[in-house]
Scaffold this motif. Structure first.
Motif, PDB file in Angstrom:
ATOM      1  N   PHE A   1       2.171  12.704  36.780  1.00  0.00           N
ATOM      2  CA  PHE A   1       1.825  13.742  35.826  1.00  0.00           C
ATOM      3  C   PHE A   1       3.103  14.372  35.283  1.00  0.00           C
ATOM      4  O   PHE A   1       4.051  14.629  36.024  1.00  0.00           O
ATOM      5  N   LYS A   2       3.120  14.630  33.986  1.00  0.00           N
ATOM      6  CA  LYS A   2       4.321  15.090  33.308  1.00  0.00           C
ATOM      7  C   LYS A   2       4.441  16.610  33.363  1.00  0.00           C
ATOM      8  O   LYS A   2       3.437  17.326  33.348  1.00  0.00           O
ATOM      9  N   ASP A   3       5.692  17.088  33.408  1.00  0.00           N
ATOM     10  CA  ASP A   3       5.914  18.530  33.286  1.00  0.00           C
ATOM     11  C   ASP A   3       7.028  18.801  32.272  1.00  0.00           C
ATOM     12  O   ASP A   3       7.666  19.852  32.298  1.00  0.00           O
ATOM     13  N   ASP A   4       7.261  17.827  31.375  1.00  0.00           N
ATOM     14  CA  ASP A   4       8.315  17.986  30.378  1.00  0.00           C
ATOM     15  C   ASP A   4       7.757  18.535  29.068  1.00  0.00           C
ATOM     16  O   ASP A   4       6.560  18.423  28.783  1.00  0.00           O
ATOM     17  N   ILE A   5       8.635  19.132  28.273  1.00  0.00           N
ATOM     18  CA  ILE A   5       8.285  19.676  26.958  1.00  0.00           C
ATOM     19  C   ILE A   5       9.117  18.945  25.908  1.00  0.00           C
ATOM     20  O   ILE A   5      10.334  18.823  26.048  1.00  0.00           O
TER      21      ILE A   5
END
Length: 224
Positions: A212-216
């Motif tokens: 799961f991604k947590d980048d912007i």
């Protein structure tokens, strides 16, 4: 609110009308997830309008697009709720029917209108979708293009729909690009003319390899 209201559901599409102070939503599924088992999803066709000023719900009487869940959604003044793509399936197995059509719903006229049949952009769901406030065009990023409920095909392409020409165009972005994903949140940054996405999931969703991604990320449209 009192009176008639929507039944509980998930995976519906919806958007907020700031001028009308109301929420408009469409479709979704009545299925209730169960641990370690598959339940038969539904593909609803209801269109509901919540008036925040009057604190009341209204069920539209308009003919609607095909029932679906997991569509992209946005609001466009003068047209209303926009929905793109989505999926539907009867039963608990088999491939999903996927969509790449674009529809608009005008709550004042209580009317759905088909805007586009697709025209280049692949059928998909769980996209990141926003309205470009500088041009009034629609932007779609990523999403899942697999019709299987067990295997996923995430994407990182960017498409723009021009309402004047009625044409979808893939935007060839330069430099680093986000990893392929779906389920990402999105917004339009009107101060900087940027399409911003956050998070999402990769092809390992619902498996032991899920990332799961947590980048912007931001796609900059501002002209120097």
């Amino acid at each position: 609110p009192t009176g008639e209201r929507p039944a509980r559901r998930s995976e519906q599409a919806g958007a907020w009308d700031a001028k009308g102070n109301r929420l408009v939503m469409f479709g979704g599924s009545f299925a209730v997830p169960q641990n370690c088992s598959f339940v038969a999803a539904t593909s609803e066709t209801e269109t509901w309008i919540y008036d925040a000023t009057c604190d009341s719900w209204t069920l539209s009487k308009s003919a609607t697009p095909a029932g679906r869940a997991r569509s992209g959604s946005a609001w466009k003044d003068g047209m209303g709720l926009l929905i793109f793509g989505g999926r539907s399936r009867e039963g608990t197995s088999g491939l999903y029917t996927m969509y790449n059509d674009l529809w608009s719903f005008d709550p004042d006229a209580d009317k759905w209108t088909k805007v586009s049949n697709g025209g280049g952009i692949a059928k998909r769901f769980n996209v990141s979708m926003v309205l470009r406030e500088d041009t009034g065009n629609l932007l779609v990023f990523g999403g899942n293009t697999s019709g299987s409920g067990l295997q996923y095909t995430p994407n990182n392409d960017v498409w723009e729909y021009n309402f004047q020409s009625g044409v979808w165009k893939e935007l060839k972005t330069a430099g680093n690009v986000p990893a392929k994903r779906f389920f990402a949140g999105a917004l339009w940054d009107s101060k900087r003319d940027r399409f911003v996405i956050y998070g999402g999931a990769d092809a390992g969703l619902f498996s032991n390899t899920a990332k799961f991604k947590d980048d912007i990320w931001a796609l900059d449209f501002k002209q120097d």
